[in-house]
Scaffold this active site. Structure first.
Site: not given
Ligand code: BGC
Length: 744
Positions: A249
């Protein structure tokens, strides 16, 4: 083969790739080039290796459509108009359809749009369990029930990946709160992890071969999920034999050596100092210094190249790559179909609904969710929708000029500008987040004072309109100030004084219909008994307003069912009454496997609306339950065939979701009173009947036996229940299983 089997059946070896091609490419890569491939060199892409024809891996959120385009190194939208896309129903809406084919078609739309926008990886779907009503990201997730998730996530991913786009299944695992999301350490017993929180992920690997998986931000048993040996090596690679790409993540990596030596493949983050990422220069230096073996990096490259081969990204394969498209009329049609099936009729006393179009004299829509659009919020799920039909627009489109539709805001909502803050960056930092909370609270308090009189005025206008108008539709609920990434709600109450609005409107117009648009449960106790009709819609995509209008006006018969329980009060919810939720530092899931209806039904807790509930404008009758059990036909499996007749006894066509629950009558461990194990959605013309058949195997009867490290079916009696909701069991029969079975 039944369509159902094709959608959810085994697809092992779906995309075997030529491993020799991987080795050949790998042998030509320099250490620096390899490092470039395993971390972000843009906010949403890795580095390619042009001299070998390896392109960068381009990613985008997300679950409700392809996110707007950002500059390579900053969270600034490119501000062009070519990134407008179809806005798809959220996963919570999709899950309410209980329709596998719908999940497949929705996946096809999302995949085609992602390819159409030139993406290789779509950062979706999110399938974390809805453990508490307060989790800010509940709207992005499907259900409180692992079997329902399994059954829908498999066709959804198959649909996405048909387009040569990788689904990125997220967030692995136990990412069930937003509070302290980057640090919080989660503790739950292994049985709960295996029975509740993991099955969706395992099914997506075994049956849909998801090409990528995103690690969660949080920690599990002390280890950060994105670099966890237990999760990524022991479970994912060794036990489940996963050979696709594991992506962190954004900002989920915390240590160079741990990440390098773990089974994570790509580090992504939210900051633009790409060379300083843990798996960038610091790793390069550590390998050069002999502190980390280059083989650790090679393992990652193999998984990345394998994923690229599966997506037809390399060499001549590129000629065969699906090109995709976005904003096609076909996509809009699918989205409308899905929205129609996702809307849930919770209550309909005196057959208040549907409204008879030709009998409507005057119609009032009250409440800001009537006119608001939601596609541009929620966090990483936000998108720039080509269009979004609000309920008010949908109603006006359906009714035409013959009916004078009046509208009153009813309550005040502070504008985005009034609360402008970059949540995505701030959510990485507790201090910033606290400041955000404080500032927005201060701002809100100040605002609240400023608008108090305005609020009273809006309320008075609404009540007056409700008094004067025969048919009133209150459109209330939540929005992405509450259903949002990075923070959890503080309580289950409707914001903006909406309870008062609903009560005052119902007091002057007891026939008023309440429509809730929200992504997670809200408290309704203070007015639910007084409302004759209550309709629920999740964020249902660009055609949501049209679908809602069609249902209110009887053009479409509702067939959505709740994929989560709507509790009466927050305190009733097991994550709050037994477990811990929303704490900083550490949370323990003391409720164990008793999540959602597993808890409510086992403890006979009164709920507002139970799991699986959803009414129709017609009636269904269940009869002739036949259960046959065959323990001999397959070496190590059992087959339980369940058949029953479902008849539409009303006077209009409709669809019923027939749910199969299994109750283990005597177990050596404490088990929920029943668990959903199968379902089927049947469409019936008035007066028609159909025989539904659901087949269950051994994996519908076991629990995870920690001592034996496998699932165990204990011989004994099980009750098979056919139900219209978890609290509305229509038919049941006892069966006896003679042998013991084990499975993983
Ligand atoms: C989120 C993810 C997301 C990623 C990219 C993170 O803050 O938890 O679900 O895909 O950001 O934007």
């Amino acid at each position: 083969m039944l369509l159902r089997d094709k959608l959810t059946g085994e697809t092992k070896d779906m995309k075997k790739v030529d491993e020799a091609r991987i080795e050949e490419l790998l042998s030509q890569l320099t250490l620096e080039e390899k490092i470039g491939m395993i971390h972000g060199e843009g906010l949403f892409q890795t580095a390619g290796v042009a001299r070998l024809g390896i392109p960068p891996l381009k990613m985008s959120d997300g679950p409700m459509g392809v996110r707007k385009e950002f500059a390579l190194d900053s969270w600034v939208n490119t501000s062009t108009t070519d990134d407008k896309v179809s806005y798809l129903p959220s996963n919570s809406a999709l899950a309410s359809t209980w329709n596998r084919e719908m999940a497949y078609k929705t996946g096809q739309v999302l995949g085609a749009e992602a390819r159409g926008r030139g993406k290789d990886v779509i950062l979706a779907p999110g399938i974390n369990i809805k453990r508490s009503p307060l989790c800010g990201r509940n709207f992005e997730y499907m259900s409180e029930d692992p079997r329902l998730i399994e059954e829908l996530v498999v066709p959804l991913i198959k649909g996405i990946q048909e387009n040569d786009v990788a689904a990125c299944l997220k967030h692995f695992v136990a990412n069930n709160q937003e509070t302290d999301r980057l640090e919080v350490d989660t503790y739950l017993d292994e049985r709960t992890l295996r029975e509740i929180y993991m099955p969706g992920f395992k099914a997506a690997i075994d049956k849909a071969e998801t090409h990528s998986i995103m690690g969660a931000y949080n920690r599990l048993y002390g280890e950060y999920c994105c670099q966890s040996k237990y999760l990524l090596t022991t479970i994912l690679r060794d036990e489940w034999a996963y050979d696709g790409a594991v992506i962190s993540d954004w900002g989920g990596v915390h240590d160079t050596k741990e990440a390098a030596e773990s089974d994570l493949d790509i580090e992504m983050s939210v900051v633009s100092n790409f060379d300083e990422y843990y798996m960038a220069n610091p790793l390069l230096e550590a390998v050069r210094a002999g502190e980390i073996q280059e083989e650790c990096i090679d393992k990652k490259i193999r998984n990345i190249l394998r994923t690229m081969l599966r997506l037809n990204m390399l060499g001549d394969d590129r000629k065969n790559r699906v090109s995709g498209t976005y904003n096609s009329p076909e996509h809009q049609k699918e989205i409308l179909e899905c929205a129609r099936e996702s809307i849930i009729l919770l209550k309909n006393d005196d057959q208040r609904l549907p409204l008879q179009k030709d009998k409507i004299k005057s119609l009032a829509v009250i409440g800001q969710n009537g006119e608001r659009v939601h596609s541009n919020g929620g966090g990483s799920a936000e998108i720039k929708a080509l269009y979004e039909i609000s309920p008010l627009l949908g109603l006006k489109m359906e009714l035409g000029g013959a009916v004078d539709v009046k509208y009153a805001k009813g309550y005040y909502v502070p504008t985005k500008e009034e609360k402008k803050i970059n949540w995505q960056i701030d959510s990485l930092d507790k201090e910033q987040m606290d400041k955000y909370e404080e500032e927005s609270q201060d701002r809100l308090n100040q605002l609240q004072k400023e608008i108090e009189s305005k609020q009273e005025e809006l309320l008075a206008q609404a009540v007056l309109l409700a008094k004067e108008t025969e048919d009133v539709i209150l459109v209330v609920g939540l929005d992405h100030e509450y259903d949002v990434e990075g923070k959890d709600r503080k309580d289950m109450k409707l914001p903006y004084g909406q309870d008062r609005l609903i009560k005052e409107v119902l007091a002057v117009n007891p026939n008023a219909i309440v429509v809730l648009i929200a992504g997670s449960p809200v408290e309704m106790e203070s007015w639910a008994d007084d409302a004759k009709a209550i309709v629920w819609s999740y964020y249902a995509g660009m055609e949501g307003g049209r679908a809602l209008a069609e249902i209110l006006l009887g053009k479409v018969n509702p067939s959505g069912k709740l994929a989560e329980t709507l509790p009466r009060k927050l305190e009733d919810s097991p994550a709050h009454s037994l477990g811990e939720f929303g704490l900083y530092g550490k949370v323990t899931y003391n409720e164990g496997v008793f999540v959602g209806y597993r808890y409510f039904d086992s403890h006979n807790t009164d709920v507002q609306f139970p799991f699986g509930h959803g009414l129709s404008y017609t009636k269904f009758e269940y009869s002739n339950l036949m259960v046959s059990i065959d323990e001999s036909s397959m070496e190590d499996d059992l087959i339980v065939k369940i058949k029953a007749t479902i008849k539409n006894t009303g006077n209009q066509a409709g669809a019923e979701v027939v749910q199969v629950y299994v109750a283990d009558k005597e177990a050596s461990v404490s088990r929920p009173v029943h668990e959903l194990k199968g379902f089927d959605k049947v469409y019936l013309e008035p007066g028609h009947e159909k025989m539904v058949e659901v087949i269950l195997n051994k994996d519908s009867f076991g629990f995870f036996d920690e001592d034996g490290s496998s699932f165990l079916v204990e011989p004994g009696e099980f009750e098979i229940q056919l139900a219209s909701s978890s609290r509305d069991i229509r038919l049941k029969e006892l069966i006896k299983i003679d042998k013991e079975y084990r499975y993983s």
